[in-house]
Enzyme design. Structure first.
Site, PDB file in Angstrom:
ATOM      1  N   TRP A 178      -8.221 -12.041  -9.310  1.00 49.49           N
ATOM      2  CA  TRP A 178      -8.421 -11.718  -7.790  1.00 49.49           C
ATOM      3  C   TRP A 178      -9.597 -11.692  -7.621  1.00 49.49           C
ATOM      4  O   TRP A 178     -10.692 -11.197  -8.036  1.00 49.49           O
ATOM      5  CB  TRP A 178      -7.639 -10.392  -7.725  1.00 49.49           C
ATOM      6  CG  TRP A 178      -8.019 -10.092  -6.205  1.00 49.49           C
ATOM      7  CD1 TRP A 178      -7.193 -10.136  -5.289  1.00 49.49           C
ATOM      8  CD2 TRP A 178      -8.966  -8.858  -5.717  1.00 49.49           C
ATOM      9  NE1 TRP A 178      -7.640  -9.643  -4.161  1.00 49.49           N
ATOM     10  CE2 TRP A 178      -8.655  -8.759  -4.303  1.00 49.49           C
ATOM     11  CE3 TRP A 178     -10.317  -8.378  -6.371  1.00 49.49           C
ATOM     12  CZ2 TRP A 178      -9.595  -8.272  -3.579  1.00 49.49           C
ATOM     13  CZ3 TRP A 178     -10.747  -7.851  -5.456  1.00 49.49           C
ATOM     14  CH2 TRP A 178     -10.790  -7.580  -4.186  1.00 49.49           C
ATOM     15  N   ASP A 338      -2.314  -8.366  10.807  1.00 47.36           N
ATOM     16  CA  ASP A 338      -2.013  -8.286   9.385  1.00 47.36           C
ATOM     17  C   ASP A 338      -1.199  -6.906   8.936  1.00 47.36           C
ATOM     18  O   ASP A 338      -0.742  -6.358   9.799  1.00 47.36           O
ATOM     19  CB  ASP A 338      -3.411  -8.366   8.712  1.00 47.36           C
ATOM     20  CG  ASP A 338      -3.278  -8.956   7.210  1.00 47.36           C
ATOM     21  OD1 ASP A 338      -2.946  -8.285   6.178  1.00 47.36           O
ATOM     22  OD2 ASP A 338      -3.703  -9.975   7.028  1.00 47.36           O
ATOM     23  N   ARG A 414      -0.112  -1.875  -6.890  1.00 53.62           N
ATOM     24  CA  ARG A 414      -0.238  -1.385  -5.418  1.00 53.62           C
ATOM     25  C   ARG A 414       0.871  -0.679  -5.092  1.00 53.62           C
ATOM     26  O   ARG A 414       1.519  -0.840  -3.889  1.00 53.62           O
ATOM     27  CB  ARG A 414      -0.314  -2.695  -4.603  1.00 53.62           C
ATOM     28  CG  ARG A 414      -1.357  -2.501  -3.384  1.00 53.62           C
ATOM     29  CD  ARG A 414      -1.402  -3.667  -2.333  1.00 53.62           C
ATOM     30  NE  ARG A 414      -2.323  -3.706  -1.540  1.00 53.62           N
ATOM     31  CZ  ARG A 414      -2.175  -4.107  -0.340  1.00 53.62           C
ATOM     32  NH1 ARG A 414      -1.130  -4.771   0.143  1.00 53.62           N
ATOM     33  NH2 ARG A 414      -3.226  -4.223   0.406  1.00 53.62           N
ATOM     34  N   TRP A 448       2.313 -15.347   4.613  1.00 48.06           N
ATOM     35  CA  TRP A 448       3.235 -14.861   3.818  1.00 48.06           C
ATOM     36  C   TRP A 448       2.761 -14.343   2.573  1.00 48.06           C
ATOM     37  O   TRP A 448       2.291 -15.218   1.775  1.00 48.06           O
ATOM     38  CB  TRP A 448       4.401 -15.989   3.554  1.00 48.06           C
ATOM     39  CG  TRP A 448       5.537 -15.700   2.641  1.00 48.06           C
ATOM     40  CD1 TRP A 448       5.374 -15.247   1.230  1.00 48.06           C
ATOM     41  CD2 TRP A 448       6.909 -15.603   2.840  1.00 48.06           C
ATOM     42  NE1 TRP A 448       6.582 -15.141   0.529  1.00 48.06           N
ATOM     43  CE2 TRP A 448       7.528 -15.248   1.440  1.00 48.06           C
ATOM     44  CE3 TRP A 448       7.493 -15.907   4.046  1.00 48.06           C
ATOM     45  CZ2 TRP A 448       8.831 -15.017   1.711  1.00 48.06           C
ATOM     46  CZ3 TRP A 448       8.853 -15.582   3.716  1.00 48.06           C
ATOM     47  CH2 TRP A 448       9.667 -15.266   2.701  1.00 48.06           C
ATOM     48  N   ASP A 449       2.636 -12.864   2.405  1.00 46.18           N
ATOM     49  CA  ASP A 449       1.687 -12.438   1.406  1.00 46.18           C
ATOM     50  C   ASP A 449       2.509 -11.976   0.133  1.00 46.18           C
ATOM     51  O   ASP A 449       3.877 -11.915   0.173  1.00 46.18           O
ATOM     52  CB  ASP A 449       0.954 -11.168   1.918  1.00 46.18           C
ATOM     53  CG  ASP A 449      -0.193 -10.782   1.088  1.00 46.18           C
ATOM     54  OD1 ASP A 449      -0.492 -11.428   0.033  1.00 46.18           O
ATOM     55  OD2 ASP A 449      -1.033  -9.938   1.727  1.00 46.18           O
ATOM     56  N   ASP A 516      -9.341 -13.514  -1.497  1.00 43.21           N
ATOM     57  CA  ASP A 516      -9.823 -12.156  -0.610  1.00 43.21           C
ATOM     58  C   ASP A 516     -11.069 -12.160  -0.772  1.00 43.21           C
ATOM     59  O   ASP A 516     -11.886 -11.413  -0.132  1.00 43.21           O
ATOM     60  CB  ASP A 516      -8.830 -10.965  -1.294  1.00 43.21           C
ATOM     61  CG  ASP A 516      -7.583 -10.538  -0.675  1.00 43.21           C
ATOM     62  OD1 ASP A 516      -7.205 -11.470   0.263  1.00 43.21           O
ATOM     63  OD2 ASP A 516      -6.942  -9.839  -1.061  1.00 43.21           O
TER      64      ASP A 516
HETATM   65  C1  DGJ Z   1      -3.645  -9.460   0.588  1.00 43.82           C
HETATM   66  C2  DGJ Z   1      -4.195 -10.249   1.523  1.00 43.82           C
HETATM   67  O1  DGJ Z   1      -4.802 -11.313   0.756  1.00 43.82           O
HETATM   68  C3  DGJ Z   1      -4.892  -9.935   2.392  1.00 43.82           C
HETATM   69  O2  DGJ Z   1      -5.651 -10.805   3.217  1.00 43.82           O
HETATM   70  C4  DGJ Z   1      -4.294  -8.772   3.426  1.00 43.82           C
HETATM   71  O3  DGJ Z   1      -3.338  -9.646   4.028  1.00 43.82           O
HETATM   72  C5  DGJ Z   1      -3.820  -7.892   2.739  1.00 43.82           C
HETATM   73  N1  DGJ Z   1      -2.843  -8.316   1.437  1.00 43.82           N
HETATM   74  C6  DGJ Z   1      -2.996  -7.009   3.379  1.00 43.82           C
HETATM   75  O4  DGJ Z   1      -2.307  -6.068   2.490  1.00 43.82           O
END
Ligand code: DGJ
Length: 720
Positions: A178, A338, A414, A448-449, A516
């Site tokens: 990550w 977001d 998480r 879409w996360d 991120d």
């Molecule tokens: C992980 C994503 O990569 C971020 O940009 C953001 O959307 C967060 N999740 C939100 O929980």
């Protein structure tokens, strides 16, 4: 293009050729720079191969015929035995298979179908090779069909097995974690195997499926059209040959194939080039033309502002509107709301699965979206549909929707669990829930996360070894239906940043949130690694606050902008905190980006320097008609009393004359010179005053960048 001459098959692309011979076993004779025809091919396959332990370059390996290496096709029969003897039966030009449920490349109708039969079991292996002529890629789809009377268990079916002569290759993989995705790692292949794989259910931030096999003058790029567990390996041996394979990771995989059934492995793609740069260009072409689809395929992508790093979960309607107002003033085109707008979501401990408006916070999502649209912005929204929080209405009503194993405490990441997307009922729920959200706020864009790994995989209706793959098939069926229902929506795939940056997701969603980590220094490495395989039009790249949230490094707005121009520009901070001067600077950045985004997003992308450890690095992206180009150079270190840092460009037209300018923070373009394309390609150019532009006392661990703009000019006429 496919040509067949007896039992010789020639797959041709614009610049490459692959020669295959269909014999008792079928073998690769050649794969590389284009050759004119079949002439001389027979010399590549002497009879002596069939004696002793020497083998030809095989299209697959199997247990049971004396190959000493790991089989790439492996099954267990009902009697418990493993041996197979797949023999070549026939080859012909055929229609590309539909491979129901899997995303596939598109744009070529025909392929070379090679059939192999294991006579005693009547198990049939088919390999479908397609030449994507215009983009210099060749793909393979592998399938197994059970023609026998008893079920067969598939233990592995690699999508692609490619072998080449020589054992002087190196193997390059793109690994990380990550916030540090797709870092390039290259090691020489000595005798033995080297592999990269994912075990967590997604293609992952740890190991991307894209790999390179390379030596001086010959580079092969391999990728997989798949988003789940994958494995790639490369191996050299004493027979002076090297192989590379890719496919579904056989670990925790098995598939029961009933009589009459066929199993398709995901499509794999290979590209040959003389250099890694050439491979990247060809991969970019392939992805842009044959993977990305739909309305947004060739459309310029909007400049967005996302509130995540600006507010995280703590926002109010007023705050969102205030950010959006500033975003509109600066010239942004899309506002993305977001995480935190639904259920009771004030932290990551609850509400995933409850895709209903958190009205106390948003003041009504529909009217919020309307108000934002009234500012001249499009409205986009974040969802994480594959997840469920235990503290949610959905979990209270349907605990059975969560992925977990009876009598085991599920592993949480998480604070969340995953939904069991292998279950058609859950697929239906997700499809309906996301459809409702899009319709309710008339979203023009959806992020879409996907923010955890898959563990506790279980569904009482699914055999254990099939779970990971069935989950991915479930996911594909949901997103396929959604993109079909909402063809105008721009979908951006995200998985805690770039944890699912793969060709499978790209078949549905044309862009991906790259990482991120928005720190300019780290991003040059992440984006440069990503661009080995994926075009810049797929990479979300945002300017965020300084000091950076993830690293604490600080950089000028100009540097952050330069680096974000390596992908799809967005901003990700609290715009209400920008000073008037900063807002003005952002306005001029966006205006510049809009003017040049055609070339920035869709130009031919060339890596410059080396982002992993080089003294400088960067990229140049050149318009397809050669008329203009934009380059960004990044220097990671200012060394005292070190001079003569010089750079060289690429991709420009040799015979053209260019006006070269560089961009200052206030948006002005400062003329550098007029230079021929030939000189720009061969000369080493100084970065005058680069360090003077950055006040080193204001920034901590800054990156030094410069952006150049090249515009073709007509050569001056000589006065007579
Ligand atoms: C992980 C994503 O990569 C971020 O940009 C953001 O959307 C967060 N999740 C939100 O929980």
């Amino acid at each position: 293009m496919l040509k067949i001459k007896g039992n010789y098959f020639l797959l041709e692309t614009k610049h490459t050729s692959m020669l295959i011979k269909g014999d008792e076993r079928a073998e690769y004779l050649y794969y590389g720079e284009r050759v004119p025809d079949f002439t001389g091919a027979e010399w590549l396959s002497p009879e002596t191969y069939w004696q002793g332990a020497d083998h030809p370059l095989s299209l697959f390996t199997q247990a049971g015929r004396g190959d000493h290496r790991e089989p790439t096709v492996s099954v267990r029969f009902a009697d418990g035995s493993f041996a197979t003897d797949f023999r070549f039966v026939r080859a012909r030009a055929a229609a590309r298979p539909a491979a129901e449920g899997l995303p596939l490349a598109y744009g070529e109708a025909k392929c070379l179908k090679l059939e192999f039969l294991d006579e005693p079991s009547r198990l049939k292996l088919c390999l479908y090779y397609t030449a994507f002529t215009d983009s210099d890629a060749i793909t393979v789809i592998a399938s197994l069909t059970n023609g026998g009377k008893k079920p067969v268990e598939i233990l592995s079916l690699a999508s692609l097995h490619l072998e080449v002569w020589g054992n002087d290759y190196s193997f390059t993989t793109f690994d990380g974690a990550w916030g540090s995705e797709r870092r390039r790692h290259t090691r020489p292949l000595e005798c033995g195997k080297c592999e990269t794989a994912s075990y967590i259910g997604s293609s992952s931030a740890f190991r991307n499926p894209f790999v390179l096999l390379g030596r001086e003058g010959d580079v092969y790029g391999v990728n997989l059209v798949y988003s789940g567990n994958h494995r790639e390996f490369a191996e050299s041996d004493a027979s002076r040959r090297t192989r590379v394979a890719t496919g579904i990771n056989p670990c925790q995989f098995s598939w029961e194939l009933a009589p009459g059934e066929t199993f398709f492995a995901p499509e794999a793609v290979m590209v040959y080039g003389k250099t890694a740069g050439e491979v990247s260009l060809r991969m970019h072409e392939f992805v842009s033309r044959h993977i990305i689809r739909g309305k947004w395929k060739d459309r310029e992508r909007p400049v967005l502002v996302n509130n995540w790093e600006g507010t995280y979960f703590s926002f109010t309607r007023e705050k969102i509107l205030a950010i959006a107002r500033k975003a509109a003033e600066a010239g942004a085109e899309l506002f993305v709301l977001d995480d935190g707008w639904f259920g009771k979501r004030d932290s990551d401990t609850c509400s995933l699965g409850d895709w209903t408006d958190y009205e106390e916070k948003t003041g009504g999502i529909e009217s919020l979206a309307d108000e934002i649209r009234a500012m001249g912005l499009k409205f986009g929204i974040w969802v994480e549909p594959e997840m469920i929080s235990e503290d949610s209405e959905l979990y209270r009503k349907h605990p059975e929707y969560a992925m977990k194993i009876a009598r085991r405490d599920p592993h949480r990441q998480r604070n969340q669990l995953m939904l069991d997307l292998a279950d058609p009922q859950v697929q239906g729920y997700v499809y309906r829930a996301v459809s409702r959200v899009i319709a309710q706020c008339k979203a023009a864009y959806v992020k879409w996360d996907y923010n955890r790994f898959m563990t506790d995989c279980f569904d009482r209706n699914v055999r254990g070894g099939e779970y990971f793959h069935r989950y991915i098939l479930g996911l594909y069926s949901v997103i396929a239906r959604l993109v079909e229902r909402f063809p105008n929506v721009l979908f951006e795939s995200c998985a805690s940043g770039g944890g699912r940056f793969d060709l499978g997701m790209l078949c549905y969603m044309p862009q991906v949130w790259t990482s991120d980590n928005t720190d300019a220094r780290e991003r040059t490495i992440i984006q440069s690694g990503t661009a080995y395989a994926y075009p810049q039009s797929t990479m979300g790249a945002h300017v965020s606050a300084s000091p950076n949230e993830q690293t604490g490094n600080s950089n000028s707005l100009q540097t952050r902008f330069h680096v974000a121009c390596g992908g799809l520009l967005g901003y990700e901070s609290d715009f209400t905190k920008l000073s008037d001067e900063e807002l003005e600077e952002v306005r001029s950045q966006i205006a510049f980006y809009k003017k040049y985004r055609g070339v920035l997003q869709f130009g031919m992308y060339h890596r410059l320097g080396d982002a992993v450890g080089g003294e400088w690095s960067g990229f140049i992206t050149v318009a397809r008609d050669g008329s203009k180009a934009v380059a960004v150079i990044a220097v990671p270190e200012k060394r005292t009393s070190e001079f003569n840092l010089r750079v060289r460009f690429a991709g420009l037209e040799e015979g053209a004359l260019y006006h070269v300018r560089y961009r200052k923070a206030d948006g002005t373009l400062v003329s550098v010179c007029r230079a021929s394309g030939a000189l720009l390609l061969r000369g080493s150019f100084p970065l005058q005053d680069l360090f003077a532009e950055t006040d080193v006392h204001r920034f901590s661990n800054p990156l030094y960048t410069r952006m150049f703009v090249f515009e073709k000019v007509a050569p001056r006429k000589k006065r007579s």
